[in-house]
Design a protein around this motif. Structure first.
Motif, short mmCIF file in Angstrom:
data_model
loop_
_atom_site.label_atom_id
_atom_site.label_comp_id
_atom_site.label_asym_id
_atom_site.label_seq_id
_atom_site.Cartn_x
_atom_site.Cartn_y
_atom_site.Cartn_z
N LEU A 1 0.81 -1.22 0.00
CA LEU A 1 0.00 0.00 0.00
C LEU A 1 0.84 1.27 0.00
CD1 LEU A 1 -2.91 -0.86 2.47
CD2 LEU A 1 -2.87 -0.95 -0.01
N SER A 2 2.13 1.16 0.22
CA SER A 2 2.98 2.36 0.22
C SER A 2 3.03 3.00 -1.16
CB SER A 2 4.39 2.00 0.70
OG SER A 2 4.97 1.04 -0.19
N ALA A 3 2.71 2.23 -2.21
CA ALA A 3 2.72 2.78 -3.56
C ALA A 3 1.39 3.40 -3.95
CB ALA A 3 3.09 1.68 -4.56
N VAL A 4 0.40 3.31 -3.08
CA VAL A 4 -0.93 3.85 -3.38
C VAL A 4 -1.07 5.23 -2.73
CG1 VAL A 4 -3.42 3.52 -3.10
CG2 VAL A 4 -1.94 1.57 -3.56
N THR A 5 -1.44 6.22 -3.52
CA THR A 5 -1.71 7.56 -3.00
C THR A 5 -3.19 7.87 -3.15
OG1 THR A 5 -1.23 8.61 -5.12
CG2 THR A 5 0.60 8.36 -3.57
N LEU A 6 -3.67 8.74 -2.29
CA LEU A 6 -5.10 9.08 -2.28
C LEU A 6 -5.24 10.58 -2.10
CD1 LEU A 6 -7.96 7.17 -0.58
CD2 LEU A 6 -7.67 9.58 -0.04
N GLU A 7 -6.12 11.18 -2.90
CA GLU A 7 -6.38 12.62 -2.80
C GLU A 7 -7.89 12.84 -2.77
OE1 GLU A 7 -5.49 16.83 -5.18
OE2 GLU A 7 -4.95 14.90 -6.07
N ARG A 8 -8.34 13.63 -1.80
CA ARG A 8 -9.76 13.94 -1.67
C ARG A 8 -9.95 15.45 -1.84
NH1 ARG A 8 -12.17 12.07 3.78
NH2 ARG A 8 -10.51 13.44 4.51
N VAL A 34 -2.75 -3.94 -7.48
CA VAL A 34 -3.36 -4.05 -6.14
C VAL A 34 -4.60 -4.91 -6.30
CG1 VAL A 34 -4.40 -2.83 -4.21
CG2 VAL A 34 -2.45 -1.82 -5.41
N LEU A 35 -4.56 -6.11 -5.75
CA LEU A 35 -5.64 -7.07 -6.00
C LEU A 35 -6.97 -6.60 -5.42
CD1 LEU A 35 -3.66 -10.38 -5.44
CD2 LEU A 35 -4.09 -9.15 -7.56
N TRP A 36 -6.94 -6.13 -4.19
CA TRP A 36 -8.17 -5.56 -3.60
C TRP A 36 -7.80 -4.47 -2.61
CZ3 TRP A 36 -9.07 -5.89 1.68
CH2 TRP A 36 -8.31 -6.84 2.38
N LEU A 37 -8.65 -3.47 -2.59
CA LEU A 37 -8.42 -2.31 -1.72
C LEU A 37 -9.76 -1.83 -1.21
CD1 LEU A 37 -6.10 -0.38 -0.75
CD2 LEU A 37 -6.83 1.16 -2.59
N ARG A 38 -9.92 -1.85 0.07
CA ARG A 38 -11.18 -1.37 0.69
C ARG A 38 -10.98 0.06 1.19
NH1 ARG A 38 -13.63 -4.53 5.72
NH2 ARG A 38 -11.97 -3.37 6.79
N LEU A 39 -11.88 0.95 0.79
CA LEU A 39 -11.82 2.36 1.15
C LEU A 39 -12.90 2.67 2.18
CD1 LEU A 39 -11.49 3.79 -2.48
CD2 LEU A 39 -9.65 3.15 -0.93
N HIS A 40 -12.50 3.43 3.19
CA HIS A 40 -13.46 3.81 4.24
C HIS A 40 -13.19 5.26 4.63
CE1 HIS A 40 -15.84 4.04 7.82
NE2 HIS A 40 -14.78 4.07 8.62
N ASP A 41 -14.19 6.13 4.42
CA ASP A 41 -14.05 7.55 4.77
C ASP A 41 -14.66 7.80 6.14
OD1 ASP A 41 -13.46 10.17 4.62
OD2 ASP A 41 -14.82 10.68 2.97
N THR A 42 -13.93 8.54 6.97
CA THR A 42 -14.40 8.87 8.32
C THR A 42 -14.96 10.28 8.33
OG1 THR A 42 -12.60 7.49 9.18
CG2 THR A 42 -13.75 8.92 10.75
N ARG A 80 -14.27 18.31 11.57
CA ARG A 80 -13.05 17.65 11.11
C ARG A 80 -13.45 16.41 10.34
NH1 ARG A 80 -8.44 20.49 11.71
NH2 ARG A 80 -7.39 18.47 11.59
N VAL A 81 -12.88 16.21 9.17
CA VAL A 81 -13.15 15.02 8.37
C VAL A 81 -11.87 14.24 8.19
CG1 VAL A 81 -15.14 15.96 7.17
CG2 VAL A 81 -12.88 16.38 6.24
N GLY A 82 -12.02 12.90 8.19
CA GLY A 82 -10.87 12.02 8.09
C GLY A 82 -10.61 11.33 9.42
N ARG A 100 -3.59 4.80 6.76
CA ARG A 100 -4.46 5.92 7.11
C ARG A 100 -3.91 7.20 6.50
NH1 ARG A 100 -7.89 5.47 11.76
NH2 ARG A 100 -8.04 3.30 12.41
N TYR A 101 -4.76 7.88 5.75
CA TYR A 101 -4.38 9.16 5.15
C TYR A 101 -4.96 10.27 6.03
CZ TYR A 101 -3.24 6.29 1.11
OH TYR A 101 -2.70 5.34 0.27
N VAL A 102 -4.09 10.86 6.81
CA VAL A 102 -4.51 11.89 7.75
C VAL A 102 -4.00 13.23 7.24
CG1 VAL A 102 -4.43 12.70 10.12
CG2 VAL A 102 -4.38 10.24 9.64
N ASP A 103 -4.92 14.18 7.02
CA ASP A 103 -4.52 15.52 6.63
C ASP A 103 -5.38 16.52 7.40
OD1 ASP A 103 -6.91 15.12 5.41
OD2 ASP A 103 -6.20 15.40 3.36
N ASP A 104 -5.02 17.78 7.29
CA ASP A 104 -5.73 18.84 8.02
C ASP A 104 -6.96 19.23 7.21
OD1 ASP A 104 -6.36 20.72 9.89
OD2 ASP A 104 -4.94 22.22 9.16
#
Length: 353
Positions: A1-8, A34-42, A80-82, A100-104
């Motif tokens: 997963l270190s090669a996967v980036t995510l932008e919201r 990446v065979l399977w990747l589950r995404l969950h937004d907080t 706060r989202v995320g 976990r992708y944590v940003d401000d």
């Protein structure tokens, strides 16, 4: 997963009830799939229109996947989202990895804005941009014509060029105009509100403050906000956040940001409202209008409003708690030149529509 980036991506500010489109881009930067990747937004519940966003995808080497969904600002506030959580693993599920992708990231939902067509606020400040029926407030920069000279007219009003052309003395006529510089004082001391009406009455006061501010800024007038509520985003514990008299859209956005985030102060934590009213009103220009939004008449309120009137300020008193005895309060306020209104619901704002 270190090669996967995510932008919201999404708007960070929205009005009450407005839909907020959200766009997510997932990028596999690796040459391996990446065979399977589950995404969950907080996301806080007050932003979610339905079930929590969960989705499973797969990614080819160097592939980008774009997802879209939406939030809804159901209540005013600062949210706060995320974090955005991703979980992946091998094909047979013998191993899984989480990231976990944590940003401000945040969303501000503004309070409800009620469209007001005619506030009818009093003003004693001349030389503004709003037309007035008071001939006393004629603006010498707004000439609307000339008339014949009358005994007693000032020589400063003489139009000598026109007088020479028509062969008789002519004086300039000016458009009456006022400046409606308005300071809104909002009481958010929880101890001043009955428990049964606290949330309803304080939220209504915030709606009133926001609606008045939007109306005045659209009229190109200066508006300020003074409150004893608690600002959770303040860098220091400021018991009385305030915004001085200013004009313009940028100032309005700052004011709405504060009204979106402000919270009712707990008992014994707020600056006493009358102290706030006395101290912050000292810097207001003569002739300014003061809109006082509070729960109900308290001891010493009329004396404080009388002091404001004696300093040359026009005062409007708005009470938001549905208590009895308002007629007597309105009578006492009228005796000192203060207009009193009882606004128990948004329907009562029709007096300003």
């Amino acid at each position: 997963l270190s090669a996967v980036t995510l932008e919201r991506r999404h708007d960070q500010r929205a009005f009450l009830g407005e839909a907020i489109p959200v766009h997510v881009e997932v990028h596999n930067r690796s040459w391996l799939p990446v065979l399977w990747l589950r995404l969950h937004d907080t996301v806080p519940a007050d932003l979610m229109p339905g079930p929590v966003v969960r989705q499973v995808i797969s990614l080819l080497p160097r592939e980008r996947v774009r997802l879209s969904y939406g939030w809804v600002g159901k209540r005013r506030g600062y949210y706060r989202v995320g974090p955005f959580v991703t979980m992946g693993g091998d094909l047979i599920g013998s191993a899984s990895y989480e990231n976990r992708y944590v940003d401000d990231d945040f969303v501000i939902v503004y309070p409800k804005i009620v469209a007001l067509t005619d506030l009818g606020l009093p003003s004693q400040s001349p030389f503004g941009t709003l037309p007035s029926r008071e001939r006393l407030f004629e603006d010498p920069t707004r000439i609307r014509g000339v008339r014949d000279y009358q005994p007693g007219d000032s020589l400063r009003r003489m139009d000598w060029k026109t007088s020479a052309r028509v062969g008789s003395l002519q004086v300039r006529r000016y458009e009456p105009a006022i400046a409606l510089e308005t300071a809104v004082f909002l009481n958010l001391d929880g101890a001043d509100y009955a428990q049964a009406y606290r949330r309803q009455a304080t939220e209504l006061g915030i709606v009133i403050a926001a609606s008045v501010a939007v109306h005045l800024v659209e009229k190109r007038q200066a508006v300020g906000l003074f409150t004893n509520g608690r600002d959770p985003l303040a860098e220091s514990l400021n018991p009385a956040p305030s915004l001085p008299l200013r004009k313009g859209r940028e100032h309005l956005m700052n004011l709405l940001d504060l009204l979106a985030c402000i919270e009712v102060a707990a008992e014994n934590e707020a600056v006493p409202f009358l102290d706030l009213l006395n101290r912050k009103s000292l810097g207001l220009p003569w002739g300014s209008t003061v809109v006082v939004v509070t729960a109900q008449e308290a001891e010493g309120l009329m004396s404080t409003l009388l002091a404001l009137r004696r300093r040359g300020l026009a005062v409007i008193l708005v009470l938001t708690c549905p208590e009895t005895g308002f007629d007597l309060t309105a009578q006492r306020a009228g005796q000192i030149g203060v207009k009193a209104l009882q606004v128990r619901s948004e329907r009562d704002l029709d007096v300003w529509r």
